[in-house]
Design a protein around this motif. Structure first.
Motif, PDB file in Angstrom:
ATOM      1  N   ALA A 129       0.834  -1.204   0.000  1.00 18.27           N
ATOM      2  CA  ALA A 129       0.000   0.000   0.000  1.00 18.27           C
ATOM      3  C   ALA A 129       0.866   1.251   0.000  1.00 18.27           C
ATOM      4  O   ALA A 129       0.588   2.224  -0.721  1.00 18.27           O
ATOM      5  N   ILE A 130       1.914   1.249   0.814  1.00 17.45           N
ATOM      6  CA  ILE A 130       2.832   2.390   0.883  1.00 17.45           C
ATOM      7  C   ILE A 130       3.497   2.624  -0.473  1.00 17.45           C
ATOM      8  O   ILE A 130       3.619   3.756  -0.944  1.00 17.45           O
ATOM      9  N   ALA A 131       3.924   1.531  -1.115  1.00 20.12           N
ATOM     10  CA  ALA A 131       4.578   1.647  -2.419  1.00 20.12           C
ATOM     11  C   ALA A 131       3.625   2.196  -3.469  1.00 20.12           C
ATOM     12  O   ALA A 131       4.023   2.997  -4.330  1.00 20.12           O
ATOM     13  N   ARG A 132       2.363   1.771  -3.427  1.00 18.22           N
ATOM     14  CA  ARG A 132       1.376   2.298  -4.365  1.00 18.22           C
ATOM     15  C   ARG A 132       1.172   3.804  -4.155  1.00 18.22           C
ATOM     16  O   ARG A 132       1.009   4.566  -5.108  1.00 18.22           O
ATOM     17  N   ILE A 133       1.156   4.226  -2.894  1.00 24.20           N
ATOM     18  CA  ILE A 133       1.028   5.656  -2.591  1.00 24.20           C
ATOM     19  C   ILE A 133       2.239   6.406  -3.130  1.00 24.20           C
ATOM     20  O   ILE A 133       2.110   7.488  -3.716  1.00 24.20           O
ATOM     21  N   ALA A 134       3.429   5.843  -2.940  1.00 22.01           N
ATOM     22  CA  ALA A 134       4.650   6.456  -3.476  1.00 22.01           C
ATOM     23  C   ALA A 134       4.548   6.615  -4.986  1.00 22.01           C
ATOM     24  O   ALA A 134       4.875   7.671  -5.545  1.00 22.01           O
ATOM     25  N   GLN A 135       4.081   5.563  -5.644  1.00 17.43           N
ATOM     26  CA  GLN A 135       3.923   5.573  -7.095  1.00 17.43           C
ATOM     27  C   GLN A 135       2.952   6.673  -7.528  1.00 17.43           C
ATOM     28  O   GLN A 135       3.183   7.372  -8.523  1.00 17.43           O
ATOM     29  N   SER A 136       1.869   6.844  -6.775  1.00 21.28           N
ATOM     30  CA  SER A 136       0.867   7.853  -7.118  1.00 21.28           C
ATOM     31  C   SER A 136       1.403   9.270  -6.965  1.00 21.28           C
ATOM     32  O   SER A 136       0.860  10.217  -7.542  1.00 21.28           O
ATOM     33  N   GLU A 137       2.478   9.424  -6.182  1.00 24.30           N
ATOM     34  CA  GLU A 137       3.114  10.737  -5.988  1.00 24.30           C
ATOM     35  C   GLU A 137       4.330  10.920  -6.906  1.00 24.30           C
ATOM     36  O   GLU A 137       5.143  11.813  -6.694  1.00 24.30           O
TER      37      GLU A 137
END
Length: 279
Positions: A129-137
């Motif tokens: 989930a954290i990595a997906r958030i990073a990707q979205s930023e």
């Protein structure tokens, strides 16, 4: 115009002004990163203070939490980032929250010993989930520095709670981890991959694990004490996952703005916002 003339006649670089939209994003990031701790979230969930959570765990339980936490971080780092499609920027926070709730429900149904068995699973789900958030930023998940930035989010949840601006908080945690991150990146550059068994990565995971373990201890206690027992493992795990997703959104918002405006400008604005918000 990239420069202005100083009083002495020399060129002086302009300090970029943060746009209103980005300033609002930074305000939300400050609130996320300096806001309520996990215990604070549980207190709100339970409708009463639970500040003593995690302090009364027996020594064997505390030692088990410490060992399990570091092992969970190693496993998460090994598997979580390798299974995310690189083309998608959807953070899928609801999906990961639901998976973590299911994992917590299973742990709660089987007792406290199962909570420690469940932790590597929930930690891997959270890192995804954290990595997906990073990707979205706008972060590149193929960049080892991004991977280490993702794992650092777990250290942000174990804040000391100090009221002194320069003794605690988001940037203090980043500064405390900076040397270990640099050394880990050097070893990654030498090997070409992130190897969780190398000395520098092990040291970094140990530092992060000691802070993450504080929150894990609170989580284990929450699933054992009567005040939160009625909420069940699913509710506690949902709060646990939501807490770190909130931190991740703040962390990667700050990093995105640093890429645009520079670290010094963002940190100055961050500290001004934190002071004005009384955080």
């Amino acid at each position: 115009m990239s420069a202005i003339m100083s009083a002495e006649g020399g060129a002086k670089p302009l300090v970029p002004a943060i746009s209103e939209e980005d300033r609002e994003a930074l305000i939300q990031a400050v609130r996320a990163l300096e806001g309520p701790s996990f215990v604070g979230r549980l207190s709100s969930l339970a409708g009463r203070p639970v500040e003593l959570l995690g302090r009364a765990l027996p020594q064997p339980a505390s030692e088990a939490v410490s060992r399990t936490t570091e092992a969970a971080l190693k496993r998460a780092l090994r598997y979580a980032l390798r299974t995310i499609p690189k083309g998608s920027v959807d953070p899928e926070t609801r999906v990961h929250r639901m998976l973590a709730a299911l994992s917590g429900a299973m742990g709660g149904a089987l007792g406290i010993s199962a909570v420690l068995l469940e932790l590597p699973i929930s930690t891997t789900i959270m890192l995804r989930a954290i990595a997906r958030i990073a990707q979205s930023e706008g972060e590149d998940l193929d960049d080892p520095e991004t991977a280490l930035a993702c794992i650092q989010v777990f250290a942000l949840g174990g804040r000391s709670g100090s009221e002194h601006l320069h003794e605690s908080g988001y940037f203090a945690v980043r500064a405390a981890l900076a040397r270990s991150v640099t050394r880990a990146l050097h070893q990654v550059a030498e090997r070409g991959i992130i190897d969780e068994s190398t000395s520098a990565v092990v040291r970094l995971l140990s530092q992060i694990g000691s802070r993450f373990g504080m929150v894990v201890s609170q989580k284990v206690a929450a699933q054992a004490v009567p005040v939160l027992g009625a909420l069940g493992g699913a509710a506690v795990n949902t709060a646990f996952t939501d807490h770190f997703q909130t931190l991740a959104h703040g962390h990667f918002t700050v990093r995105r703005l640093e890429r645009i405006y520079g670290k010094g400008t963002v940190r100055l604005a961050y500290n001004q916002i934190r002071a004005s918000e009384g955080l």
